[in-house]
Design an enzyme around this catalytic site. Sequence first.
Site, PDB file in Angstrom:
ATOM      1  N   GLU A 144     -12.620  12.453 -10.244  1.00 46.86           N
ATOM      2  CA  GLU A 144     -12.438  11.297  -9.370  1.00 46.86           C
ATOM      3  C   GLU A 144     -13.126  11.554  -8.041  1.00 46.86           C
ATOM      4  O   GLU A 144     -12.984  12.635  -7.462  1.00 46.86           O
ATOM      5  CB  GLU A 144     -10.949  11.025  -9.073  1.00 46.86           C
ATOM      6  CG  GLU A 144     -10.112  10.514 -10.210  1.00 46.86           C
ATOM      7  CD  GLU A 144      -8.674  10.231  -9.761  1.00 46.86           C
ATOM      8  OE1 GLU A 144      -8.432  10.213  -8.529  1.00 46.86           O
ATOM      9  OE2 GLU A 144      -7.800  10.063 -10.623  1.00 46.86           O
ATOM     10  N   GLU A 193      -6.558  -1.803  -7.763  1.00 44.27           N
ATOM     11  CA  GLU A 193      -5.309  -1.896  -8.528  1.00 44.27           C
ATOM     12  C   GLU A 193      -4.183  -2.283  -7.574  1.00 44.27           C
ATOM     13  O   GLU A 193      -3.612  -1.442  -6.880  1.00 44.27           O
ATOM     14  CB  GLU A 193      -5.034  -0.568  -9.229  1.00 44.27           C
ATOM     15  CG  GLU A 193      -6.128  -0.210 -10.235  1.00 44.27           C
ATOM     16  CD  GLU A 193      -5.946   1.179 -10.811  1.00 44.27           C
ATOM     17  OE1 GLU A 193      -5.057   1.358 -11.672  1.00 44.27           O
ATOM     18  OE2 GLU A 193      -6.690   2.092 -10.393  1.00 44.27           O
ATOM     19  N   GLU A 200      -4.852   2.975  -1.244  1.00 41.73           N
ATOM     20  CA  GLU A 200      -4.613   3.290  -2.654  1.00 41.73           C
ATOM     21  C   GLU A 200      -4.924   2.104  -3.565  1.00 41.73           C
ATOM     22  O   GLU A 200      -5.245   2.286  -4.738  1.00 41.73           O
ATOM     23  CB  GLU A 200      -3.162   3.726  -2.864  1.00 41.73           C
ATOM     24  CG  GLU A 200      -2.858   5.121  -2.383  1.00 41.73           C
ATOM     25  CD  GLU A 200      -3.591   6.170  -3.201  1.00 41.73           C
ATOM     26  OE1 GLU A 200      -3.529   6.118  -4.441  1.00 41.73           O
ATOM     27  OE2 GLU A 200      -4.243   7.039  -2.583  1.00 41.73           O
ATOM     28  N   LYS A 248      -0.458  -0.563  -7.288  1.00 46.73           N
ATOM     29  CA  LYS A 248      -0.233   0.840  -6.991  1.00 46.73           C
ATOM     30  C   LYS A 248       0.584   0.981  -5.708  1.00 46.73           C
ATOM     31  O   LYS A 248       0.393   0.224  -4.756  1.00 46.73           O
ATOM     32  CB  LYS A 248      -1.575   1.575  -6.840  1.00 46.73           C
ATOM     33  CG  LYS A 248      -2.372   1.670  -8.131  1.00 46.73           C
ATOM     34  CD  LYS A 248      -3.613   2.529  -7.956  1.00 46.73           C
ATOM     35  CE  LYS A 248      -3.244   3.988  -7.827  1.00 46.73           C
ATOM     36  NZ  LYS A 248      -4.448   4.859  -7.832  1.00 46.73           N
TER      37      LYS A 248
END
Length: 424
Positions: free
Chosen positions: A292, A346, A355, A349
């Site tokens: 990542e 997303e 995030e 999250k």
Amino acid sequence: MHSLFVFLLHFPYNFPSLCISSIATFPTTISMIFHVFLLLSLCFSDYGVLRVASLGINYGQVGSNLPPPDKVLDLLSSLKITKAKIYDTNPQILTTFANSNVELIVTVENQMLSVVMDPQQALQWVTTHVQPYFPATKITEIAVGNEVFTDDDTSLIGYLVPAMVSIHGALVQLGLDKYIQVSTPNSLAVLQESFPPSAGSFKSEVSAIMSQYLQFLASTGSPFWINAYPYFAYKDAPDNVSLDYVLFNKNPGMVDPYTKLHYDNMLYAQVDAVVYAMFRLGYSGIEVRVSETGWPSKGDPDEVGATPANAAVYNRNLLRRQMRKEGTPLRPNTRLEVYLFALFNEDMKPGPTSERNYGLFEPDGTIAYNVGLSALSTTSSTSTSTNSFFLTSSADKAAKFGYQSLVYWMFVYLLAVQVLPRQH
């Protein structure tokens, strides 16, 4: 060879005049054209669109109204991305990605580690979650857990290596170990020291289990995966960390005082710090890959640098490095494999705003910011403008060029059919 590529570059525009001026030697011209066509067919399968063989992307699913897997597959195809990682073994995704050209890394969730420690349970897991989909779905690796060494649940550390051994044993029993590797992604926080890179070392509290883990990787030929985010270093100390250094922009960089190796970006320095940390435990031949890395396009007021412009520059420059097939200063001849985080924002999250904003795309499939793929090879790496980069442009250009090429080659074929039979 140079003259051949000059010919190929100008061929669509020169072809009519070439045919007229060469009519006296037309059979020779046709023969040459067909040889060039054969060479072109062997060398270029996507009409000149560049594939980045070492680049993958993380396909997270913690979002509302995400596109269905078939639309995601279409999106990956349009981006010419052929590697992806998911954080589970979603059967809908595994089924949809069957018979595609996308290689998948699947994940055993952290809460399953204590279960798959048992060899029989591990065999059951592989038999249920992997074997039915392979080889139609190109599963290349099983990630056993995620950031286990730094998880809040410290009991997971004791489960990790036994779970990996059991999963690998199940693959051996099923004859899949030659095709599917077993490893786990690690947070950079597993390091006690990371600067300078040659000082890289693991935290003492995990060193015993880390040695067992590295022994497993060495014995199975599997890579060490690291989740590395230069963004965090910049956010925590923006006055002390150069933004250009973390964004891969042109900058003086730094020289490791012990190895004298020069680093012009933080990601490569972080990767090499892991190599040195492994060396300190007696392991020098394990490949390090980045599971990542990315940059958020939005953050809370205290999340300095989380902007669309910085996210675009980081990912654009990273992609450009990937196109060069670069290695790190310590391992310049080993192409660094990188998985970008992430495909989608997303929105479900937890945690700070950043995030939920690492994605190239919004949950509804619209572009979060323009980064570009195919245009990278001709664009300045220091530009912070996002106006001229479009993720969909590579597919559009490929389609246009493919159609143009098809028309010309059909023209060649028809001329050949008309002319060649008359030469007997």
